[in-house]
Motif scaffolding. Sequence first.
Motif, PDB file in Angstrom:
ATOM      1  N   SER A 433       0.831  -1.209   0.000  1.00 30.68           N
ATOM      2  CA  SER A 433       0.000   0.000   0.000  1.00 30.68           C
ATOM      3  C   SER A 433       0.867   1.261   0.000  1.00 30.68           C
ATOM      4  CB  SER A 433      -0.947   0.003   1.209  1.00 30.68           C
ATOM      5  OG  SER A 433      -0.237   0.021   2.435  1.00 30.68           O
ATOM      6  N   ALA A 434       2.032   1.202   0.636  1.00 33.89           N
ATOM      7  CA  ALA A 434       2.944   2.359   0.639  1.00 33.89           C
ATOM      8  C   ALA A 434       3.452   2.633  -0.770  1.00 33.89           C
ATOM      9  CB  ALA A 434       4.110   2.102   1.587  1.00 33.89           C
ATOM     10  N   ILE A 435       3.872   1.568  -1.465  1.00 34.14           N
ATOM     11  CA  ILE A 435       4.407   1.738  -2.822  1.00 34.14           C
ATOM     12  C   ILE A 435       3.302   2.150  -3.798  1.00 34.14           C
ATOM     13  CG2 ILE A 435       5.478   0.506  -4.749  1.00 34.14           C
ATOM     14  CD1 ILE A 435       7.089  -1.061  -2.653  1.00 34.14           C
ATOM     15  N   ASN A 436       2.127   1.590  -3.643  1.00 34.55           N
ATOM     16  CA  ASN A 436       1.002   1.979  -4.502  1.00 34.55           C
ATOM     17  C   ASN A 436       0.630   3.446  -4.294  1.00 34.55           C
ATOM     18  OD1 ASN A 436       0.676  -0.469  -5.822  1.00 34.55           O
ATOM     19  ND2 ASN A 436      -0.665  -1.295  -4.229  1.00 34.55           N
ATOM     20  N   SER A 437       0.760   3.912  -3.052  1.00 31.59           N
ATOM     21  CA  SER A 437       0.488   5.324  -2.772  1.00 31.59           C
ATOM     22  C   SER A 437       1.497   6.216  -3.485  1.00 31.59           C
ATOM     23  CB  SER A 437       0.548   5.583  -1.261  1.00 31.59           C
ATOM     24  OG  SER A 437      -0.472   4.863  -0.588  1.00 31.59           O
ATOM     25  N   LEU A 438       2.771   5.816  -3.454  1.00 27.46           N
ATOM     26  CA  LEU A 438       3.829   6.604  -4.092  1.00 27.46           C
ATOM     27  C   LEU A 438       3.707   6.582  -5.613  1.00 27.46           C
ATOM     28  CD1 LEU A 438       6.867   5.530  -1.875  1.00 27.46           C
ATOM     29  CD2 LEU A 438       5.647   7.714  -1.814  1.00 27.46           C
ATOM     30  N   LYS A 439       3.183   5.469  -6.122  1.00 25.02           N
ATOM     31  CA  LYS A 439       3.043   5.309  -7.574  1.00 25.02           C
ATOM     32  C   LYS A 439       2.219   6.450  -8.169  1.00 25.02           C
ATOM     33  CE  LYS A 439       1.306   1.900 -10.913  1.00 25.02           C
ATOM     34  NZ  LYS A 439       0.673   0.548 -11.036  1.00 25.02           N
ATOM     35  N   THR A 440       1.260   6.914  -7.418  1.00 22.43           N
ATOM     36  CA  THR A 440       0.377   7.994  -7.885  1.00 22.43           C
ATOM     37  C   THR A 440       1.140   9.297  -8.115  1.00 22.43           C
ATOM     38  OG1 THR A 440      -1.346   6.994  -6.488  1.00 22.43           O
ATOM     39  CG2 THR A 440      -1.776   9.208  -7.353  1.00 22.43           C
ATOM     40  N   LYS A 454      15.268  -5.730   1.714  1.00 20.49           N
ATOM     41  CA  LYS A 454      14.344  -6.113   0.640  1.00 20.49           C
ATOM     42  C   LYS A 454      14.019  -7.586   0.856  1.00 20.49           C
ATOM     43  CE  LYS A 454      13.766  -5.914  -4.417  1.00 20.49           C
ATOM     44  NZ  LYS A 454      13.627  -7.317  -4.837  1.00 20.49           N
ATOM     45  N   GLY A 455      12.999  -7.819   1.704  1.00 23.91           N
ATOM     46  CA  GLY A 455      12.643  -9.187   2.081  1.00 23.91           C
ATOM     47  C   GLY A 455      11.457  -9.725   1.306  1.00 23.91           C
ATOM     48  N   ASP A 456      10.798 -10.713   1.909  1.00 27.95           N
ATOM     49  CA  ASP A 456       9.646 -11.345   1.258  1.00 27.95           C
ATOM     50  C   ASP A 456       8.510 -10.365   0.994  1.00 27.95           C
ATOM     51  OD1 ASP A 456      11.095 -13.650   1.464  1.00 27.95           O
ATOM     52  OD2 ASP A 456      10.043 -14.398   3.238  1.00 27.95           O
ATOM     53  N   ASN A 457       8.473  -9.274   1.753  1.00 34.50           N
ATOM     54  CA  ASN A 457       7.402  -8.290   1.572  1.00 34.50           C
ATOM     55  C   ASN A 457       7.483  -7.581   0.222  1.00 34.50           C
ATOM     56  OD1 ASN A 457       9.789  -7.332   2.891  1.00 34.50           O
ATOM     57  ND2 ASN A 457       8.826  -5.342   3.195  1.00 34.50           N
ATOM     58  N   PHE A 458       8.609  -7.769  -0.500  1.00 36.72           N
ATOM     59  CA  PHE A 458       8.761  -7.150  -1.823  1.00 36.72           C
ATOM     60  C   PHE A 458       8.546  -8.148  -2.958  1.00 36.72           C
ATOM     61  CE2 PHE A 458      10.833  -3.949   0.728  1.00 36.72           C
ATOM     62  CZ  PHE A 458      10.592  -2.760   0.049  1.00 36.72           C
ATOM     63  N   ASP A 459       8.182  -9.375  -2.629  1.00 38.29           N
ATOM     64  CA  ASP A 459       8.076 -10.415  -3.654  1.00 38.29           C
ATOM     65  C   ASP A 459       7.073 -10.078  -4.757  1.00 38.29           C
ATOM     66  OD1 ASP A 459      10.020 -11.862  -2.436  1.00 38.29           O
ATOM     67  OD2 ASP A 459       8.699 -13.387  -1.569  1.00 38.29           O
ATOM     68  N   SER A 460       5.999  -9.408  -4.400  1.00 41.16           N
ATOM     69  CA  SER A 460       4.961  -9.109  -5.393  1.00 41.16           C
ATOM     70  C   SER A 460       5.106  -7.712  -6.004  1.00 41.16           C
ATOM     71  CB  SER A 460       3.572  -9.221  -4.750  1.00 41.16           C
ATOM     72  OG  SER A 460       3.432  -8.288  -3.683  1.00 41.16           O
ATOM     73  N   ILE A 461       6.184  -7.014  -5.656  1.00 40.36           N
ATOM     74  CA  ILE A 461       6.385  -5.644  -6.147  1.00 40.36           C
ATOM     75  C   ILE A 461       7.155  -5.671  -7.468  1.00 40.36           C
ATOM     76  CG2 ILE A 461       7.302  -3.363  -5.620  1.00 40.36           C
ATOM     77  CD1 ILE A 461       5.069  -4.269  -3.749  1.00 40.36           C
ATOM     78  N   ASP A 462       6.662  -4.920  -8.422  1.00 38.37           N
ATOM     79  CA  ASP A 462       7.292  -4.844  -9.739  1.00 38.37           C
ATOM     80  C   ASP A 462       8.607  -4.058  -9.644  1.00 38.37           C
ATOM     81  OD1 ASP A 462       7.964  -4.659 -12.383  1.00 38.37           O
ATOM     82  OD2 ASP A 462       6.199  -3.504 -12.997  1.00 38.37           O
ATOM     83  N   ASN A 464      10.228  -2.748 -11.982  1.00 35.07           N
ATOM     84  CA  ASN A 464      10.149  -1.551 -12.820  1.00 35.07           C
ATOM     85  C   ASN A 464       9.675  -0.345 -12.015  1.00 35.07           C
ATOM     86  OD1 ASN A 464      10.934  -3.051 -15.001  1.00 35.07           O
ATOM     87  ND2 ASN A 464       8.877  -3.368 -15.786  1.00 35.07           N
ATOM     88  N   LEU A 465       8.705  -0.598 -11.152  1.00 31.06           N
ATOM     89  CA  LEU A 465       8.189   0.468 -10.297  1.00 31.06           C
ATOM     90  C   LEU A 465       9.253   0.910  -9.291  1.00 31.06           C
ATOM     91  CD1 LEU A 465       5.923   2.279  -9.322  1.00 31.06           C
ATOM     92  CD2 LEU A 465       4.993   0.344  -8.017  1.00 31.06           C
ATOM     93  N   LEU A 466       9.997  -0.060  -8.741  1.00 35.63           N
ATOM     94  CA  LEU A 466      11.060   0.275  -7.793  1.00 35.63           C
ATOM     95  C   LEU A 466      12.138   1.119  -8.471  1.00 35.63           C
ATOM     96  CD1 LEU A 466      11.437  -3.122  -5.881  1.00 35.63           C
ATOM     97  CD2 LEU A 466      10.293  -1.042  -5.101  1.00 35.63           C
ATOM     98  N   GLY A 467      12.405   0.826  -9.730  1.00 36.32           N
ATOM     99  CA  GLY A 467      13.375   1.626 -10.470  1.00 36.32           C
ATOM    100  C   GLY A 467      12.917   3.062 -10.620  1.00 36.32           C
ATOM    101  N   ARG A 468      11.649   3.246 -10.905  1.00 33.15           N
ATOM    102  CA  ARG A 468      11.110   4.603 -11.067  1.00 33.15           C
ATOM    103  C   ARG A 468      11.095   5.369  -9.742  1.00 33.15           C
ATOM    104  NH1 ARG A 468       5.445   4.066 -13.727  1.00 33.15           N
ATOM    105  NH2 ARG A 468       5.666   6.342 -13.936  1.00 33.15           N
ATOM    106  N   LEU A 469      11.128   4.617  -8.640  1.00 33.71           N
ATOM    107  CA  LEU A 469      11.143   5.232  -7.309  1.00 33.71           C
ATOM    108  C   LEU A 469      12.559   5.373  -6.758  1.00 33.71           C
ATOM    109  CD1 LEU A 469       8.098   3.400  -5.660  1.00 33.71           C
ATOM    110  CD2 LEU A 469       8.250   5.851  -6.179  1.00 33.71           C
ATOM    111  N   ASN A 470      13.583   5.060  -7.584  1.00 31.85           N
ATOM    112  CA  ASN A 470      14.986   5.174  -7.155  1.00 31.85           C
ATOM    113  C   ASN A 470      15.244   4.388  -5.874  1.00 31.85           C
ATOM    114  OD1 ASN A 470      15.738   7.337  -9.192  1.00 31.85           O
ATOM    115  ND2 ASN A 470      14.107   8.383  -8.059  1.00 31.85           N
TER     116      ASN A 470
END
Length: 570
Positions: A433-440, A454-462, A464-470
């Motif tokens: 939810s934090a990353i989805n909020s930032l995506k906006t 960067k643990g299991d909580n990032f397994d479902s995170i794209d 590509n999105l992390l790259g755009r968030l530096n």
Amino acid sequence: MKKLKLITFLFLLFSIVTIAQQKKYVSYTVKKGETIKSIAKRYDLSTRDLLRLNPDESRRPKPGTVIVVPNLNYGKTIITEAESSKEVEKFYTVKPKETVFGISKKFGITIEELKAANFGLIGGLKIGMRLRIPESKKSEPLDLSNYVIHTVVKDDTFFKLTRLYEVTEAQLKQLNPELKDGLKLGMVLKIKPLSVENIKGENDAGYFVENIDISKKLNVAVMLPYQINKYTDSTRIQNFKKNNSLLTIVSDVHLGVQMAIDSLKHKGLTIQVNYYDTENSNYKLQYLVNKNDFSNVDVILGPLFFEKAHWLAKHVNAPVVAPVFSKNQISLSAGNLIKSAPNTELLDEKLMDYLKDQYKGEDIIIINDGKAETQTKLWRTVNKFKTFDSIQNITVIKPEKGYIDSEKVGEKLNEKSINWVVLISDDTVITSSAINSLKTYIETFNIKFIAFNKGDNFDSIDNNLLGRLNFLFPSMEYLDMDATAKNFYKSYKSKYFAYPSKYATRGFDVTYDILIRLASEGSLEEGLKAGKSQRVSSVFNYDKKLFGSFENHAVYLIQYTKELLPIIIK
């Protein structure tokens, strides 16, 4: 009269030879393996120009084909027989392990100049080959005296060199323009001026250099919970395999250990290995200690779980290596215990130290899950940020109804500043939810997203999105598919018909690093103090705590770029 005719004939013959030597183009016979491109390069032509001279030829002419090439002697003064007896050229005999690049640097000439003077180099450099050394066209010799120098060896990559010497790839290319064509074996590189040399590790031990003493015979014990006692009948075996993830982990670690030992044996080391099944039982571990004499063992790899490795270190004199991380390792120590995985506090410390060095007035937003177990870390982090010079805004956002409110995040972002958004949570829902909020807000605000792992909580995170968030985070392990990793993956797959898991890679890294240090120094303790090393996915830099264990305090700081590539920044 006859004598006059003879003189006239000889004069005409000499003139014909001279004229022939002055032809602008001459014939050339294509050798096996040559192409129009490779021949054109030797004659300093473009492929297109050489094809224009030979319009009927393909780009890959057959061996024996005669083509037209420029005459390298065209326009040059013809050397008479008397002049040719003088020493007008230098000659050099190739020694073992020398390269074309190294020889060209030695004499201050280019590779192209050396190859143009020695057509024998077409078939490659050979020991004992006698080379002509032409005069350099360069006005100034290469000055290496005021620089840190590195000679390129097998498996070197830009990634390795930038980490080893703490420079950027751009800096290397600026000092070494020839790197535009990539790294080549034997290249002598300027790394950086000696005045700014700082290639030592954090324990001032520098970087570990392999110097194997093949006369050494290593005696190694490997202790893992193989649980062979479970294999009594087919039904129990099937149920055990189906329900026991530990079996998979142990099997993978064991295969990685074997790969490391086989690799070192291939380098000439003599290694005696004994494997012990701890059965994941304290009773069995006690039995093994009572029954076996470990006084002559150079090192014990394992047991797998830290608490058992700690117990073993208390009951034997041999060095004991704990191969994987445990939260309990922070409080447990022993003089002969080697903690191969760094403590999590170290990851936090390295990240915060880096952020403090980089801070230039950014706004800081901390997202926390509100759980009791993360509150200590939350306030410790807030207090650490408050020590930064010229600290600006620090905001803490916690979930409402189990989620991070996107509008609340947007309210705290500053359009006129860089925003550091720091996650303190391992919760999957909060992370998403934090990353989805930032995506906006990616297109509107300048955001750097930071996490302490960067643990299991990032397994479902794209990614590509992390790259755009530096995205920035510290890690104990990082797999860069350079030459070393590719060779390991290729060898592992060839031997075991599958790609290595992270546990197999860990087994290989820990085993190879410990044994190569033992084989390169007088003792394992000296080897552990010999500096920093990087293996397939792990980095090692040991330091002995006062009256305590040897601890690995090397970690990665990894930054995702907008080009969607993770890079090591520290």
